[in-house]
Design a protein around this motif. Structure first.
Motif, PDB file in Angstrom:
ATOM      1  N   TRP A 129      22.135   9.396  65.554  1.00 13.19           N
ATOM      2  CA  TRP A 129      21.810   8.002  65.899  1.00 13.19           C
ATOM      3  C   TRP A 129      22.809   7.035  65.260  1.00 13.19           C
ATOM      4  O   TRP A 129      23.215   6.038  65.892  1.00 13.19           O
ATOM      5  CB  TRP A 129      20.383   7.670  65.448  1.00 13.19           C
ATOM      6  N   GLU A 133      25.185   4.427  67.130  1.00 12.91           N
ATOM      7  CA  GLU A 133      25.163   2.992  66.830  1.00 12.91           C
ATOM      8  C   GLU A 133      26.579   2.429  66.834  1.00 12.91           C
ATOM      9  O   GLU A 133      26.836   1.344  67.388  1.00 12.91           O
ATOM     10  CB  GLU A 133      24.501   2.752  65.470  1.00 12.91           C
ATOM     11  N   ASN A 137      27.861  -0.254  69.620  1.00 18.50           N
ATOM     12  CA  ASN A 137      28.316  -1.532  69.079  1.00 18.50           C
ATOM     13  C   ASN A 137      29.736  -1.834  69.553  1.00 18.50           C
ATOM     14  O   ASN A 137      30.041  -2.961  69.972  1.00 18.50           O
ATOM     15  CB  ASN A 137      28.251  -1.490  67.553  1.00 18.50           C
ATOM     16  N   LEU A 145      22.070  -0.353  72.206  1.00 21.83           N
ATOM     17  CA  LEU A 145      22.219  -0.608  70.773  1.00 21.83           C
ATOM     18  C   LEU A 145      20.884  -1.013  70.151  1.00 21.83           C
ATOM     19  O   LEU A 145      20.525  -0.549  69.058  1.00 21.83           O
ATOM     20  CB  LEU A 145      23.261  -1.700  70.540  1.00 21.83           C
ATOM     21  N   THR A 146      20.139  -1.831  70.859  1.00 25.66           N
ATOM     22  CA  THR A 146      18.829  -2.277  70.356  1.00 25.66           C
ATOM     23  C   THR A 146      17.881  -1.097  70.187  1.00 25.66           C
ATOM     24  O   THR A 146      17.226  -0.938  69.149  1.00 25.66           O
ATOM     25  CB  THR A 146      18.210  -3.308  71.318  1.00 25.66           C
ATOM     26  N   CYS A 148      18.688   2.031  69.910  1.00 24.38           N
ATOM     27  CA  CYS A 148      19.249   2.911  68.888  1.00 24.38           C
ATOM     28  C   CYS A 148      18.866   2.422  67.490  1.00 24.38           C
ATOM     29  O   CYS A 148      18.422   3.210  66.639  1.00 24.38           O
ATOM     30  CB  CYS A 148      20.762   2.976  69.045  1.00 24.38           C
ATOM     31  N   ARG A 149      19.018   1.135  67.254  1.00 26.16           N
ATOM     32  CA  ARG A 149      18.707   0.578  65.942  1.00 26.16           C
ATOM     33  C   ARG A 149      17.207   0.650  65.643  1.00 26.16           C
ATOM     34  O   ARG A 149      16.802   0.827  64.492  1.00 26.16           O
ATOM     35  CB  ARG A 149      19.218  -0.853  65.850  1.00 26.16           C
ATOM     36  N   GLN A 150      16.392   0.528  66.670  1.00 22.96           N
ATOM     37  CA  GLN A 150      14.949   0.675  66.472  1.00 22.96           C
ATOM     38  C   GLN A 150      14.617   2.078  65.982  1.00 22.96           C
ATOM     39  O   GLN A 150      13.797   2.256  65.075  1.00 22.96           O
ATOM     40  CB  GLN A 150      14.206   0.378  67.779  1.00 22.96           C
ATOM     41  N   ILE A 152      16.699   4.143  64.438  1.00 26.33           N
ATOM     42  CA  ILE A 152      17.263   4.301  63.091  1.00 26.33           C
ATOM     43  C   ILE A 152      16.324   3.696  62.047  1.00 26.33           C
ATOM     44  O   ILE A 152      16.041   4.307  61.008  1.00 26.33           O
ATOM     45  CB  ILE A 152      18.659   3.655  63.007  1.00 26.33           C
ATOM     46  N   THR A 153      15.820   2.502  62.334  1.00 26.40           N
ATOM     47  CA  THR A 153      14.881   1.833  61.424  1.00 26.40           C
ATOM     48  C   THR A 153      13.620   2.672  61.236  1.00 26.40           C
ATOM     49  O   THR A 153      13.124   2.835  60.114  1.00 26.40           O
ATOM     50  CB  THR A 153      14.505   0.442  61.962  1.00 26.40           C
TER      51      THR A 153
END
Length: 669
Positions: A129, A133, A137, A145-146, A148-150, A152-153
Motif C-alpha cells: 500500500w 501511495e 501520488n 490515492l484517497t 489507498c491512504r484510508q 494505510i491509516t
C-alpha cells in the motif's frame, strides 16, 4: 504445516535475517530439487533437518529463495522463482509483492501492478500500500490515492497482533491466524476488529456457529459499528438466514438511508428471501442514478433469472459487459443460463481478455469457464476442455482443499451411526420436511420442481440449516458426528424444532416443504435423529455425466471437490459408499431416484416419488415446467422447459480428456 516443516521454515528465515543468503538459496534448492525428483521425505543437508515434502513447504521455499536471491543481487533468478510461484499459487499476495520489489528499478509500471495485485490478494500488506501511495501520488490519481491512504491509516491503527493475524489469514495460514487472534482477545476480550477478524477466520475454517456468535456479540456491543453489522449480515446470508439478514440490512439502512453499499446489501438479502420485486426495484433505482455499475447489472440479472425473466436477465448481463469488458462474472452469468449462445466475436473478445496480463485472477477464472461452455456449444471439444481445465486448475490453486479430509469426514459418519442408533419415537415428530440430497448437477432441481408443483408442497431453496446444526454440534467435547447418538431425547427434540423454526420463513402455507441442499447427504444420520419422519430423496445421475457436469460448473461457493477430475471422482465414490451405509442402517427410509429413469418414464417416477412422500398424484407434477416460482440454482432455465435428453452422455465428446476421472470411477470405455 507440520511442526517439522515449521522448524525448517523458521530456520531458513533466521538465516535470511542473518544475511546468509547463499545458505538460504542452497537449502531451498534442496527442497525444490527433491520435489522435482518425486521424493516424499528428505534430509536437508545444509541444515541437517529432516522434512516431509508438501505443496505448502514448496510454496514457502520458492518464496524464501526469491527473497534471498533479490537481496543477494540475483534478480533474474528471483524473478524466475516468483513467476513459477505465482503460476502455481496465483493468489499468493506476498509473491506479487516480492515481484514488485524485484522490478522496482527496471520496470516501475509493472512493479506498481505487482503491488496492486498483492493488495488484492492480501489487503494486509502495508508495504505494498505504501508503494502504491507513491505511485498514485506521482500520477495524480486522486480517487485511488484517497482509498489507498484510508487503507494505510486503517492498517497502521490496528494492533500489531491483529495486523499479523490478518496477514496470516490472507496467506492461508488459518490455524496460526486463529491462534494469534485468540491470544490477543484474551488480553482485550472485546476489541471489535479482533472479534470481526476471528469471525472471518472462523468462516474460512467453516466454524460457522462460532463466527455467528462473535459477530452477533460484536453488533450488540458496538451497535453503531456498520462494518460489524455488514459482516454479520454477510454471514447470515452465507448461512441462508436471509430473513435475519434482511432485518439487519433494514436497520443499517435506517441509520444510513443514502448509503450505496447498504442498499446493495439489502437488495441481495431480499433476493435471498425471494422478494424479487423489491430487490429488482432497488437495483434499478441504483442504476438509474449511475448506469456504469457492472456488478449491479449482474446482480439485477441474477434476480431476473431467479424470477424466470431470462431475456431481461441476459440483457442485464450484456449491459455489464458493455461497461466492463473484463468483468468475468458477467460472461459466466451468460454461460450459466445454460441457454445463451456466444457469438464468434464474443468468444474472441473473451479469449483476448484471458490472455491479458492485467486481468484479475477471479475474472480470468470466470471467463475460462464461460469459454469452455461457449466452445462446447460450438462442438469444439478440444478447445472447450482447454478452457474448462484452465479455469478449474486456477480455481483449485486458490483453495485449501484436500480430498482426503473429506473422505475421512464421510467415513466418520459411517462409524458414528449404526442401525440400533435410530429410534423413530425420539426427536421432533413433524412430517413437514422433504430433503433432496445427492451430488450437485445430479437432477435435484428437477425433482424439486416436480414436487413443488404439488399443491401440498412448498419449494424453498438450498437451505443451510442442517449444516448449521451440524456445525454447532462440532463445538462439543466429543465432536460431531460422534456425539449425535449420545444426545438426549430432549436435545434431539429441540434441534428438530429449531430446524423447523429456522426454515419457517421460507415456507408459504403448504403442509410439506423441500430442503434441496445436496450436501445434506452427509448428515442423513443427524436428520433422521432429530426429524425421524422426514422424507429423504437421493437424486442420482450417471456418474460420468454427473461428475463432468460438476467439473464444468463454477459454483458460487462450496463444492470445492469439483475443480479436479481426480477429486470429483473420489468424492463420488465416497458419496456412493456413504449412501450404501445409510440404506443399510435406515432401510426403507431413503428413496433413490435416477435422473435417467425420470427422463424415460416421467409419470411412473413421479407417482413413485409422491407415494414415498405420502402425497396423492396431481397432474401439475407432470407439467412441472409451467410452475412459476423462484429458482436460484444453475438449472433454473432447464427445469422451466419440458423434459429433454440432450444432457445424456455430454461427457462422450470429451472422452479422450477424461482418463483421470474414468480411472477413479472405474469406467472402462
Amino acid at each position: 504445516m507440520t511442526s517439522e516443516q515449521q522448524q525448517v521454515i523458521l530456520r531458513i528465515k533466521q538465516l535470511l535475517m542473518q544475511s546468509q543468503y547463499q545458505l538460504v538459496i542452497s537449502s531451498c534448492n534442496e527442497i525444490l530439487a527433491a520435489k522435482t525428483a518425486g521424493t516424499d521425505h528428505i534430509l536437508i543437508k545444509s541444515l541437517q533437518l529432516p522434512v516431509e515434502l508438501t505443496p505448502a513447504l514448496e510454496k514457502e521455499s520458492l518464496y524464501l529463495k526469491a527473497v534471498a536471491c533479490r537481496m543477494h543481487g540475483e534478480h533474474t533468478t528471483a524473478i524466475a522463482s516468483l513467476n513459477l510461484l505465482i503460476e502455481q499459487f496465483p493468489d499468493y499476495g506476498r509473491a506479487h509483492q516480492e515481484l514488485g520489489y524485484c522490478l522496482l528499478k527496471t520496470d516501475q509500471k509493472k512493479a506498481a501492478y505487482c503491488f496492486y495485485q498483492a493488495t488484492q490478494f492480501n489487503p494486509a500488506l502495508l508495504s505494498s500500500w505504501l508503494q502504491l501511495e507513491s505511485v498514485y501520488n506521482a500520477d495524480r490519481q486522486q480517487q485511488a490515492l484517497t482509498l489507498c491512504r484510508q487503507q494505510i491509516t486503517f492498517l497502521k491503527a490496528l494492533p500489531k497482533p491483529v495486523l499479523g493475524a490478518t496477514d496470516l489469514m490472507y496467506e492461508g495460514q488459518l490455524h496460526k491466524a486463529d491462534q494469534v487472534c485468540r491470544q490477543f482477545l484474551q488480553e482485550q476480550p472485546h476489541h471489535p476488529e479482533a472479534m470481526m477478524l476471528l469471525a472471518e477466520i472462523g468462516v474460512q475454517l467453516k466454524a460457522y456457529s462460532d463466527a455467528e456468535f462473535l459477530l452477533e456479540s460484536c453488533v450488540t456491543l458496538y451497535p453503531d459499528n456498520d462494518k460489524a453489522a455488514m459482516a454479520y449480515q454477510t454471514l447470515l446470508a452465507k448461512l441462508g438466514k436471509f430473513p435475519q439478514a434482511v432485518k439487519i440490512a433494514e436497520q443499517r439502512l435506517a441509520k444510513a438511508p443514502d448509503s450505496f453499499s447498504v442498499k446493495v446489501g439489502l437488495a441481495h438479502a431480499l433476493v435471498g428471501v425471494g422478494d424479487l420485486h423489491r430487490a429488482t426495484d432497488i437495483y434499478q433505482r441504483l442504476l438509474n442514478d449511475n448506469s456504469d455499475r457492472p456488478a449491479i447489472w449482474v446482480a439485477l440479472g441474477h434476480a431476473l433469472k431467479a424470477k424466470g425473466d431470462t431475456k431481461e436477465a441476459v440483457t442485464a448481463y450484456e449491459t455489464a459487459i458493455e461497461h466492463a469488458g473484463d468483468f468475468g462474472d458477467a460472461y459466466w452469468s451468460l454461460a450459466n443460463t445454460k441457454t445463451y449462445k456466444f457469438t464468434p466475436a464474443l468468444l474472441a473478445q473473451m479469449a483476448a481478455q484471458v490472455s491479458k496480463s492485467s486481468i484479475s485472477l477471479e475474472d480470468k477464472i470466470h471467463i475460462c469457464f464461460a469459454l469452455g461452455r461457449g466452445y462446447e456449444d460450438r462442438g469444439d471439444a478440444e478447445l472447450s476442455f482447454h478452457y474448462y481445465q484452465l479455469g478449474n486448475s486456477l480455481k483449485k490453486r486458490t483453495l485449501q482443499f484436500d480430498i482426503r479430509r473429506t473422505e475421512s469426514a464421510l467415513q466418520a459418519q459411517k462409524s458414528a451411526f449404526a442401525k440400533k442408533d435410530f429410534n423413530k419415537a425420539s426427536g421432533c415428530q413433524a412430517t413437514d420436511p422433504i430433503f433432496i440430497v445427492g451430488l450437485p448437477r445430479a437432477g435435484s432441481t428437477l425433482l424439486e420442481q416436480i414436487l413443488a408443483s404439488h399443491s401440498k408442497v412448498d419449494g424453498t431453496m438450498e437451505l443451510h440449516d442442517v449444516l448449521g446444526i451440524a456445525s454447532s454440534l462440532s463445538q462439543h467435547a466429543t465432536p460431531y458426528p460422534m456425539n449425535v447418538t449420545s444426545l438426549s431425547d430432549e436435545i434431539l427434540l429441540q434441534l428438530g424444532e429449531k430446524y423447523l423454526s429456522q426454515t419457517q420463513a421460507y415456507r408459504q402455507q403448504a403442509p410439506f416443504f423441500i430442503d434441496k441442499m445436496p450436501n445434506n447427504f452427509i448428515h442423513i444420520g443427524l436428520i433422521k435423529k432429530i426429524l425421524p419422519n422426514a422424507k429423504i430423496i437421493d437424486a442420482r445421475r450417471n456418474p460420468m455425466d454427473c461428475c463432468f457436469s460438476g467439473y464444468k460448473q463454477l459454483f458460487g461457493e462450496g463444492q470445492e471437490f469439483s475443480y479436479s477430475l481426480s477429486d470429483i471422482g473420489r468424492y463420488y465414490n465416497a458419496y456412493k459408499d456413504l449412501m450404501e451405509h445409510w440404506h443399510k442402517v435406515l432401510p426403507g427410509e431413503i428413496l433413490t431416484v435416477h435422473h435417467e429413469d425420470v427422463l424415460d418414464d416421467l409419470e411412473g417416477e413421479v407417482k413413485r416419488i409422491l407415494a414415498f412422500c405420502g402425497l396423492e398424484f396431481e397432474e401439475a407434477c407432470l407439467a412441472f415446467h409451467k410452475t412459476k416460482r423462484v429458482i436460484k440454482t444453475p438449472s433454473s432455465e432447464q427445469v422451466r422447459q419440458p423434459l429433454y435428453k440432450t444432457g445424456l452422455g455430454q461427457w462422450r465428446p470429451f472422452n479422450s480428456f477424461l482418463t483421470e476421472l474414468k480411472q477413479e470411477l472405474r469406467v472402462k470405455e
